[in-house]
Design an enzyme around this catalytic site. Structure first.
Site, mmCIF file in Angstrom:
data_model
loop_
_atom_site.group_PDB
_atom_site.id
_atom_site.type_symbol
_atom_site.label_atom_id
_atom_site.label_comp_id
_atom_site.label_asym_id
_atom_site.label_seq_id
_atom_site.Cartn_x
_atom_site.Cartn_y
_atom_site.Cartn_z
ATOM 1 N N ALA A 323 19.062 8.378 -19.903
ATOM 2 C CA ALA A 323 19.466 6.999 -19.655
ATOM 3 C C ALA A 323 18.285 6.128 -19.238
ATOM 4 C CB ALA A 323 20.542 6.986 -18.571
ATOM 5 N N HIS A 447 7.708 13.264 8.623
ATOM 6 C CA HIS A 447 8.064 14.624 9.003
ATOM 7 C C HIS A 447 9.315 14.586 9.872
ATOM 8 C CE1 HIS A 447 7.665 18.781 10.201
ATOM 9 N NE2 HIS A 447 7.883 18.407 11.460
HETATM 10 P P1 FAD Z 1 24.950 5.412 -25.309
HETATM 11 O O1 FAD Z 1 25.076 5.509 -23.848
HETATM 12 O O2 FAD Z 1 25.480 6.523 -26.144
HETATM 13 O O3 FAD Z 1 25.629 4.031 -25.722
HETATM 14 C C1 FAD Z 1 25.744 3.615 -27.038
HETATM 15 C C2 FAD Z 1 26.906 2.665 -27.155
HETATM 16 O O4 FAD Z 1 26.870 2.091 -28.458
HETATM 17 C C3 FAD Z 1 28.257 3.340 -27.026
HETATM 18 O O5 FAD Z 1 29.058 2.671 -26.084
HETATM 19 C C4 FAD Z 1 28.863 3.238 -28.430
HETATM 20 O O6 FAD Z 1 30.276 3.100 -28.404
HETATM 21 C C5 FAD Z 1 28.190 1.980 -28.959
HETATM 22 N N1 FAD Z 1 28.110 1.946 -30.424
HETATM 23 C C6 FAD Z 1 27.671 2.916 -31.267
HETATM 24 N N2 FAD Z 1 27.707 2.504 -32.540
HETATM 25 C C7 FAD Z 1 28.181 1.236 -32.506
HETATM 26 C C8 FAD Z 1 28.464 0.259 -33.519
HETATM 27 N N3 FAD Z 1 28.214 0.500 -34.811
HETATM 28 N N4 FAD Z 1 28.979 -0.932 -33.121
HETATM 29 C C9 FAD Z 1 29.214 -1.204 -31.801
HETATM 30 N N5 FAD Z 1 28.965 -0.333 -30.828
HETATM 31 C C10 FAD Z 1 28.446 0.865 -31.169
HETATM 32 N N6 FAD Z 1 20.966 10.994 -18.931
HETATM 33 C C11 FAD Z 1 20.292 10.829 -17.782
HETATM 34 O O7 FAD Z 1 19.256 10.161 -17.788
HETATM 35 N N7 FAD Z 1 20.722 11.386 -16.610
HETATM 36 C C12 FAD Z 1 21.841 12.138 -16.556
HETATM 37 O O8 FAD Z 1 22.219 12.631 -15.485
HETATM 38 C C13 FAD Z 1 22.576 12.345 -17.734
HETATM 39 N N8 FAD Z 1 23.707 13.079 -17.716
HETATM 40 C C14 FAD Z 1 24.419 13.226 -18.850
HETATM 41 C C15 FAD Z 1 25.579 13.997 -18.805
HETATM 42 C C16 FAD Z 1 26.345 14.174 -19.939
HETATM 43 C C17 FAD Z 1 27.600 14.998 -19.872
HETATM 44 C C18 FAD Z 1 25.958 13.522 -21.157
HETATM 45 C C19 FAD Z 1 26.798 13.660 -22.386
HETATM 46 C C20 FAD Z 1 24.804 12.761 -21.221
HETATM 47 C C21 FAD Z 1 24.019 12.615 -20.066
HETATM 48 N N9 FAD Z 1 22.837 11.863 -20.071
HETATM 49 C C22 FAD Z 1 22.111 11.732 -18.927
HETATM 50 C C23 FAD Z 1 22.335 11.222 -21.302
HETATM 51 C C24 FAD Z 1 22.648 9.717 -21.299
HETATM 52 O O9 FAD Z 1 24.043 9.538 -21.176
HETATM 53 C C25 FAD Z 1 22.131 9.078 -22.570
HETATM 54 O O10 FAD Z 1 20.758 9.359 -22.716
HETATM 55 C C26 FAD Z 1 22.321 7.569 -22.531
HETATM 56 O O11 FAD Z 1 23.675 7.242 -22.388
HETATM 57 C C27 FAD Z 1 21.761 6.924 -23.787
HETATM 58 O O12 FAD Z 1 21.951 5.568 -23.710
HETATM 59 P P2 FAD Z 1 22.127 4.661 -25.022
HETATM 60 O O13 FAD Z 1 22.397 3.290 -24.521
HETATM 61 O O14 FAD Z 1 21.009 4.903 -25.945
HETATM 62 O O15 FAD Z 1 23.425 5.235 -25.761
#
Ligand code: FAD
Ligand code: AMP
Length: 473
Positions: A323, A447
């Site tokens: 994230a 500390h």
């Molecule tokens: P996403 O969060 O996947 O968001 C993308 C969004 O785009 C979604 O809401 C989707 O619906 C939308 N979307 C997709 N296609 C379209 C379209 N064509 N039109 C409109 N909307 C669309 N990362 C960490 O850094 N720390 C953690 O502790 C961590 N824990 C995790 C635990 C789990 C169980 C999982 C599954 C992941 C975890 N991650 C963690 C990873 C983290 O969730 C992702 O790296 C992060 O969410 C990526 O962000 P993003 O905005 O690229 O994508």
């Protein structure tokens, strides 16, 4: 006409939208997800089914296991704690709702237009948005793709949303499975395995690779493997799952190990074999962008695609699926759109596994440096020698600082232990400012804190740690 249309409201998209708005740009953020009752669902994977709900359950399950296993160490006796899974899940769901509605509030406060529907890029100035009752084409000067990722499904273990689930399903079990199987010993498999193991499941992890946590420091990975097995995560390396069949009562899993084929039965099976970029029906064939062989959108270090004015960030592009990496790319991109010269320090993206103890690291490993022919020196400090760690009964693990042999510049920090994520974060700050091990050694640490272990490890790099015997250099 928008200045920027952002596709996706996860940590990449929503952070980009807010920063862009601060920079005076006219923004729309398009999100396709909605909740079962049809209301809006901002926040992406991270807030809805990733970082946040998993951390809520990790925290709840840690308290439960702590009460059972460690309260008595402190002279506190309690009768066996009772588990109320539905209350635990309600708590998690409330946190998710609070945060996702919070994003909606932030969007309103920052005048980001929220558009709900599926986005498809027609060309560098047009995005089509389709929802159940509407289809429209929005006009824009720039497009930022932040469409994220989804769990990988493997044909040998098809998700049935009942007893074969992905990470999303594993955040919603209604009761504690007696025997729980997990395919994949990656970050998600280990975190979810920890949750259910602490709540009472007998957990077996099947991992195809022979090496455990190949991306982490070797010595630390070895300690982590030992500790997790001790905690009850039965991690089996070199075990490739070849089939998983549910008969609605149990899941029968077949796997290969060396030349043997074995079978094991579980009540539930979590498939945690990685995530794939979301690009389904996202790119019109004439928009000029095509995905690479793994489905990612190709970008350069500035997240520019091959089409001018179209950018891509977060899980849908190369790099760690994290994230904070996604959000920082979001900030970099909109700042560049606004004419600033932002860039990303990709070498300083920290990684964390939120188990107990935590595993965290930043920068290079000894193996990376050996491969790159860079001479280095290391300093390590065990938490068993930290007064605060001992006082808290949290003395498992160690921390290592790696520095350039000649310049003493810190090149990596690797930790397994109490608050490892927060301690390594201090290493990230030091590295961001180009600190040497000596600089960190000269910094005053409060500390007693577990952070002092970082101080000591930095001093150990030059043979000056106080609370351990230093090797002669
Ligand atoms: P996403 O969060 O996947 O968001 C993308 C969004 O785009 C979604 O809401 C989707 O619906 C939308 N979307 C997709 N296609 C379209 C379209 N064509 N039109 C409109 N909307 C669309 N990362 C960490 O850094 N720390 C953690 O502790 C961590 N824990 C995790 C635990 C789990 C169980 C999982 C599954 C992941 C975890 N991650 C963690 C990873 C983290 O969730 C992702 O790296 C992060 O969410 C990526 O962000 P993003 O905005 O690229 O994508
Ligand atoms: P990550 O990509 O970090 O989430 O980790 C996923 C893990 O799942 C990797 O370590 C893969 O080696 C592992 N994996 C993928 N397919 C299988 C399989 N069929 N059997 C066992 N492990 C697998």
């Amino acid at each position: 006409m928008y200045d920027v249309i952002i596709i996706g409201s996860g940590p990449a998209g929503y952070v980009a939208a807010i920063r862009a708005s601060q920079l005076g740009l006219k923004i729309a953020c398009i999100e396709k997800s909605s909740t079962a009752d049809g209301s809006t669902q901002l926040g992406g994977t991270c807030l809805n089914v990733g970082c946040i709900p998993s951390k809520a359950l990790l925290d709840s399950s840690h308290r439960y296991a702590d009460a059972i296993n460690h309260f008595s160490d402190h002279g506190i006796s309690v009768s066996k704690p009772k588990l109320d899974i539905s209350k635990m899940m309600d708590r998690k769901n409330k946190i998710v709702t609070q945060l996702t509605t919070g994003i909606s509030g932030l969007f309103k406060a920052n005048k980001v237009t929220q558009v709900f529907g599926h986005a498809k890029i027609i060309d560098s100035n047009h995005v089509e948005v389709t929802s159940s009752d509407n289809s429209e084409v929005l006009e824009t000067k720039n497009i930022v793709i932040a469409s994220g990722s989804s769990p990988i499904n493997i044909p040998v273990a098809e998700i049935n949303h009942k007893d074969i689930v992905d990470s999303t399903g594993a955040l919603e079990f209604e009761s504690v499975p007696k025997k729980l199987g997990i395919i994949g010993a990656g970050v998600i498999g280990l975190e979810l395995g920890s949750v259910w193991s602490r709540l009472g499941s007998e957990v077996t992890v099947l991992e195809a690779l022979d090496q455990f946590l190949p991306m982490a420091d070797k010595r630390i990975a070895k300690d982590v493997y030992k500790e997790f097995n001790k905690q009850g995560l039965n991690i089996n390396l070199g075990c490739k799952v070849t089939s998983a069949i549910s008969n609605n009562k149990a899941v029968s899993v077949t796997y290969e190990h060396d030349d043997n084929v074995s079978e094991v039965t579980f009540d539930k099976l979590i498939v945690a074999v990685g995530r794939k970029p979301n690009t389904d029906n996202l790119l019109d064939q004439n928009c000029g962008i095509s995905v690479d062989e793994k489905g990612f959108i190709p970008v350069n270090d500035f997240c520019e695609t091959n089409v001018e004015n179209i950018w891509a960030i977060g899980d849908v592009v190369r790099g760690p699926m994290l994230a904070h990496k996604a959000s920082e790319e979001g900030i970099m991109v909109v700042e560049r759109i606004a004419g600033k010269h932002a860039e990303m320090a990709y070498n300083l993206v920290p990684s964390v596994i939120y188990t107990h103890p935590e595993v965290a690291w930043v920068g290079q490993t000894e193996e990376d440096l050996t491969q790159a022919n860079i001479e280095f020196k290391t300093g390590s400090f065990p938490f068993a020698a930290s007064g605060r760690a001992l006082a808290s009964g949290e003395s498992t693990g160690s921390i290592k600082v790696i520095a350039d042999k000649k310049t003493d510049t810190i090149l990596g920090v690797h930790a397994f232990g109490p608050s490892a994520a927060d301690i390594v974060q201090q290493g990230v700050v030091a590295m961001e400012f180009g600190a040497s091990a000596e600089d960190l050694g000269l910094t005053i640490f409060s500390h007693p804190t577990v952070s002092e272990a970082l101080h000591e490890a930095a001093m150990a790099v030059n043979g000056q740690a106080i609370h351990i015997g230093n090797r002669k250099k």
